[in-house]
Design an enzyme around this catalytic site. Structure first.
Site, PDB file in Angstrom:
ATOM      1  CG  LEU A  83      -1.990  -1.079   1.296  1.00 47.10           C
ATOM      2  CD1 LEU A  83      -2.730  -1.001   2.629  1.00 47.10           C
ATOM      3  CD2 LEU A  83      -2.966  -0.970   0.130  1.00 47.10           C
ATOM      4  CD  GLU A 136       7.943   1.793   1.994  1.00 45.32           C
ATOM      5  OE1 GLU A 136       8.459   1.697   3.131  1.00 45.32           O
ATOM      6  OE2 GLU A 136       7.777   0.826   1.229  1.00 45.32           O
ATOM      7  CG  PHE A 151       9.845   3.732  12.416  1.00 40.46           C
ATOM      8  CD1 PHE A 151      11.174   4.093  12.458  1.00 40.46           C
ATOM      9  CD2 PHE A 151       8.956   4.407  13.222  1.00 40.46           C
ATOM     10  CE1 PHE A 151      11.614   5.099  13.293  1.00 40.46           C
ATOM     11  CE2 PHE A 151       9.386   5.416  14.062  1.00 40.46           C
ATOM     12  CZ  PHE A 151      10.721   5.763  14.099  1.00 40.46           C
ATOM     13  CB  VAL A 156       1.504   0.132   4.983  1.00 35.90           C
ATOM     14  CG1 VAL A 156       0.104  -0.266   5.443  1.00 35.90           C
ATOM     15  CG2 VAL A 156       2.160   1.049   6.015  1.00 35.90           C
ATOM     16  CE  LYS A 182       4.830   1.655  11.370  1.00 37.14           C
ATOM     17  NZ  LYS A 182       4.577   2.693  12.389  1.00 37.14           N
ATOM     18  CG  ASP A 235       5.555  11.781  10.302  1.00 28.62           C
ATOM     19  OD1 ASP A 235       5.877  12.806   9.669  1.00 28.62           O
ATOM     20  OD2 ASP A 235       5.639  10.634   9.826  1.00 28.62           O
TER      21      ASP A 235
END
EC number: 2.7.11.1
Length: 379
Positions: free
Chosen positions: A62, A64, A67, A70, A84, A181
């Protein structure tokens, strides 16, 4: 409980210092044990997840996340999941992984993505979240065709939902949390286009009495363009760091362009600088996605959101409102907003008057911002 005690010299230590040493030792061990205990309640079998993702097939990829990659998966029950997969080169260790599991498992809010489980096996670290076929806001708002699906009602609902989700993290959850983030790709959309904040790998916890304080880190993590200046350049962060990112996101949603976008005729101006220039010159129509103007016109609600976005991206963290103030502004029908100052990272001609709170506003600007506000000071 058997514990391997450290051998230390205590002759020169006061009894009080010895007491606090062992208190800290046992308390830290209790916290880690409790995290693992909480996490075990959600642990899933690795082979189940491997089969669900077709052995982590590229066709199931799907995108990134923080970390790691996905993947989409489908369990035997037919339930769709998002997996993830922690990258071994990501820098996120076991402590960060357990932190994300134990933290997100306790978060309950309609505007946050729900954690379904996790998996440890060898060097594999997996987080299993609910799946949203609409994927992220990024896939819509920056695509010229898919963006048309997002009329103003949907965009306003997304802005308001993200604001409520951040308010929950900052003030209303059991833990007090800074996301660090916040960006368009970390806002997932359900079938009704309701926003869900995702990716908690970079979050920082703080005490209630630290909510108005600034903290520091030597490991700056996040996404440039959304990072507040004090965080990107000095590693200083607070709840106002998330507020800055939220402001960037709001302006992206209204314009339908990424923060690194610049108009062809003014290539030196990126989104924040362009929005500020248009705002100062009374050309607010140029800030708005043309598709919104065609279908709705320049409503007070759109003007209010532009104003809020500019308040959030001010250079001084102390000048930015809290998420509580932002939610109040969004919900209020009659509100007089404070005049925003020049945004961070401004690349145009510096107007010193924009830094003077007592400066008389350009009447053209005032006429565009006549949404009335009664609460001028952020909480």
């Amino acid at each position: 409980m058997k514990v391997d005690f450290l051998v230390i010299k205590v002759e020169k230590l006061s009894s009080l210092r010895v007491f606090y040493f062992f208190l800290f030792f046992f308390e830290s061990k209790y916290v880690e044990d409790q995290k693992i205990k909480d996490a075990k309640l959600l642990q899933l079998d690795f082979d189940t997840i491997r089969l669900a993702t077709n052995d982590f097939s590229p066709y199931n990829h799907l995108g990134e996340g923080g970390f790691g990659a996905v993947y989409k998966g489908v369990l035997d029950s037919g339930e769709e999941i998002a997996v993830k997969r922690l990258s071994m080169k990501s820098g996120q260790g076991d402590n960060e992984f357990v932190n994300e599991v134990s933290l997100v498992a306790k978060l309950q809010h309609r505007n946050l993505v729900r954690l379904l489980g996790f998996c440890f096996k060898g060097e594999e670290r997996l987080l299993i979240y609910e799946f949203f076929k609409n994927t992220s806001l990024e896939k819509f708002i920056f695509d010229s065709d898919r963006r048309m699906i997002l009329d103003w009602e949907k965009r306003y609902r997304i802005i308001s939902g993200v604001a409520r989700g951040l308010l929950y993290l900052h003030e209303d959850s059991h833990f007090k949390i800074i996301h660090r983030d916040m960006k368009a790709s970390n806002v997932l959309l359900d079938d009704a286009m309701n926003p869900k904040i995702a990716d908690f790998g970079m979050v920082k916890l703080f005490n209630t009495d630290q909510t108005s304080q600034t903290m520091f880190t030597s490991k700056v993590a996040g996404t440039y363009g959304y990072m507040a200046p004090e965080y990107a350049m000095s590693g200083q962060f607070s709840v106002k760091t998330d507020v800055f990112s939220f402001g960037v996101l709001v302006l992206e949603i209204i314009k339908g362009k990424k923060n690194n976008w610049s108009p062809e005729e003014q290539s030196s101006l990126f989104l924040l600088s362009y929005v500020w220039k248009c705002w100062r010159e009374g050309e607010v129509l140029n800030i708005v996605d043309p598709s919104l103007i065609e279908t709705r016109g320049l409503s007070d609600e759109i003007r209010k959101c532009i104003h809020i976005g500019l308040l959030c991206v001010q250079e001084n963290p102390g000048s930015r409102p809290t998420m509580a103030s932002i939610v109040r502004m969004l919900n209020a029908n009659s509100f007089t907003l404070p005049r925003p100052l020049q945004p961070a990272f401004y690349s145009g001609v510096v107007d010193s008057s924009s830094r003077d709170n007592n400066h008389t506003r350009n009447p053209r600007i005032a006429s565009l911002n006549d949404v009335t506000i009664t609460e001028l000071d952020p909480r």
